[in-house]
Design an enzyme around this catalytic site. Structure first.
Site, mmCIF file in Angstrom:
data_model
loop_
_atom_site.group_PDB
_atom_site.id
_atom_site.type_symbol
_atom_site.label_atom_id
_atom_site.label_comp_id
_atom_site.label_asym_id
_atom_site.label_seq_id
_atom_site.Cartn_x
_atom_site.Cartn_y
_atom_site.Cartn_z
ATOM 1 N N GLU A 143 -6.002 -69.481 -15.737
ATOM 2 C CA GLU A 143 -4.601 -69.547 -15.340
ATOM 3 C C GLU A 143 -4.431 -70.154 -13.946
ATOM 4 O OE1 GLU A 143 -2.669 -65.789 -15.910
ATOM 5 O OE2 GLU A 143 -2.881 -65.911 -18.090
ATOM 6 N N GLU A 293 -6.522 -65.224 -24.615
ATOM 7 C CA GLU A 293 -6.136 -63.852 -24.266
ATOM 8 C C GLU A 293 -4.853 -63.502 -25.006
ATOM 9 O OE1 GLU A 293 -5.504 -62.902 -20.178
ATOM 10 O OE2 GLU A 293 -7.501 -63.529 -19.531
#
Length: 541
Positions: A143, A293
């Site tokens: 991220e 995720e």
């Protein structure tokens, strides 16, 4: 690991009627062509974080994964000790990660990337008959656009350098990508209007997609319907986020494509596919999406995070596994098993050392000692996550619970809870050892078993925990040991429909699911469009 993204809410736009009708004609039910997600049959894996008190040793962790029939894991680094243990146990494939703080070195020096591959990858990549092949992909950073934006300029160079080093070692079959937060996609609901953040689209996302297409690597995404639900201010029905079917009047339909969405997960995936298509990158339409995720917290602040419960976590993860492994529907824009995205559940263990909101420490399927936080309902998934396949589960006092809380919970179980606590009275079989935790464990299990091991019946305000290890000892036989029959498991992971609140101003999303055709559907659509333009509303915002 990076910060989990909180999905952007869709912004409601007034669109002139003529332009919207033209878009309907051009977009109506047009499929998105994608290759098989991850190459081959879709799968579900788990992520393994290490911010855990008394984390299992590498060898014990490898044994634990084998016992739970977990064959796919995502690691946030490339720890050679754990990789060696996984290689020795056999049968596990791992995505290894490059931490964000290593990006600068790898992105600025191809030689450093080559050395990293030689040290972290080659011993576990099956380059010869003496080395195991357990590495399935490399996740570079996590991220980065939101967690460490200052490293964004070196992210793509790091990916390219690692891919080149792998190619030089004849390991081009190991894909290299980077997990992106879902927040890089703007206006994702309804999916047909989605696009990438313009500040990232041309400078980073488009070149990244071109590289992924050229190297047959997936677009990695961290995708959380939980956060979309939290940010929707009650507009998204809880059942829709948990893969539960909605009543026909509440089923969601994209007004531009007329595609029906039965869950938020698929809607988010299609939003990403639309955003990819809008960039018009050659070959990017065939880049599969890999969900690196996804998950649901089992506990959180009661006011700030009311949906963070064990029942909801059980429902989401159980239904996700069924959705990917058994149903394999793909998405409305990319239907079929060949387009079904594989997914990694966040996460294997509760990371009790993580800072932040209460939920941050409660995303795990298991506690650090290997006992389940809650029991998933995934029978039929080829033994995956076998913690739910046995009917021999027990409730005992949690290791980290305060003794006063344990005493209070035991008093309740033996009193208002009406558990049979005869066995822990003086002179009875479970009186010894005569201490609070031992007596409470028996009382908790007596109540838990009397409730049919229902989800939530082992909570006791955090003082209880579920275990698959029989706590019986000497002449003390716990109630769970007596139950040899197959009790019906209760919980929220079934596919029954529960009532959901009606979201106002969502007429365009609530077209009936009947197969109306022709003029009736057209008139109904026109009426819905008129309602939206007048009320300036949108189901997802």
């Amino acid at each position: 690991m990076g910060n989990r993204s909180r999905g952007e809410s869709g912004r409601c736009l007034l669109i002139p009627l003529l332009l919207l009708l033209l878009s309907l004609l051009s977009l109506h039910c047009s499929p998105v062509r994608v290759s098989a997600a991850g190459g081959g049959e879709p799968y579900v894996g788990v992520t393994i974080g290490t911010a855990v008190t008394n984390l299992l040793s590498p060898s014990d962790l490898a044994d634990f994964l084998r016992a739970q029939h977990i064959t796919r894991v995502r690691l946030y680094d490339a720890d050679p000790r754990l990789l060696s243990a996984l290689a020795s146990s056999g049968g596990v494939r791992a995505i290894v990660g490059v931490p964000n703080d290593e990006l600068l070195a790898l992105g600025s020096s191809p030689a450093t990337a080559t050395a990293w591959v030689a040290r972290r990858v080659l011993p576990f990549a099956g380059v010869n008959s003496t080395t195991p092949n357990i590495i399935s992909a490399i996740a570079v950073g996590d991220e980065v656009p939101t967690a460490l934006p200052s490293a964004l300029p070196v992210l793509l160079p790091a990916i390219r350098s690692l891919a080149a080093a792998l190619a030089a070692a004849n390991l081009s079959s190991i894909p290299v990508s980077t997990p992106l937060p879902f927040s890089v996609v703007l206006d994702p609901f309804p999916p047909s209007q989605a696009f990438f953040n313009q500040s990232l689209a041309k400078s980073f996302v488009a070149p990244l997609l071109a590289h992924l297409a050229n190297t047959s690597a997936p677009l990695m995404l961290n995708l959380y319907p939980y956060y979309s639900l939290m940010q929707s201010n009650g507009v998204i029905p809880l059942d829709n986020a948990l893969f539960r079917p909605l009543p026909p009047s509440l089923e969601m339909v994209d007004p531009n494509t007329l595609l029906h969405y039965t869950n938020v997960f698929d809607a988010m995936l299609d939003a990403v596919r639309v955003a990819v298509r809008n960039l018009n990158v050659t070959g990017a339409g065939g880049v599969p999406v890999l969900v690196t995720e996804t998950g649901w917290p089992s506990y959180g602040d009661r006011r700030a995070e009311p949906y963070a419960t064990k029942d909801n976590a059980d429902a989401y993860n159980s239904n996700l596994i069924k959705h990917v492994l058994e149903d394999k529907p793909g998405t409305p824009m990319a239907p079929g098993a060949a387009a079904q995205s594989s997914a990694y559940i966040y996460e294997l263990f509760n990371e009790d050392l993580r800072p932040g909101p209460v939920s941050e420490a409660n995303w795990g399927l298991f506690y650090g000692n290997g006992t389940p936080v809650y029991l998933l309902h995934v029978s039929g998934a080829d033994g995956f996550l076998a913690n739910d396949t046995t009917d021999r589960t027990f409730c005992v006092a949690a290791d980290d619970a305060d003794e006063k809380a344990v005493q209070a919970a035991m008093d309740w179980a033996c009193g208002p809870g009406r558990a049979d606590c005869t066995a822990i009275q003086p002179g009875q079989g479970c009186y010894m050892p005569n201490d609070v935790r031992s007596h409470a464990s028996y009382a908790f299990d007596a109540y838990y078993q009397s409730q049919g091991r229902a989800s939530g019946s082992c909570y006791f305000q955090g003082a209880g925990m579920v275990t698959t290890t029989d706590p019986s000892h000497d002449n003390c036989l716990f109630p769970g040991s007596k139950q040899l029959g197959n009790d019906t498991k209760s919980g929220s992971a079934d596919n029954t429909t529960t009532p959901t609140s009606d979201a106002m101003g969502s007429a365009i999303w609530r077209l009936r699911t009947g197969r109306e055709n022709g003029l009736f559907l057209f008139l109904q659509l026109l009426l819905s469009i008129a309602v939206v333009i007048v009320s300036n509303s949108n189901f997802w915002t």
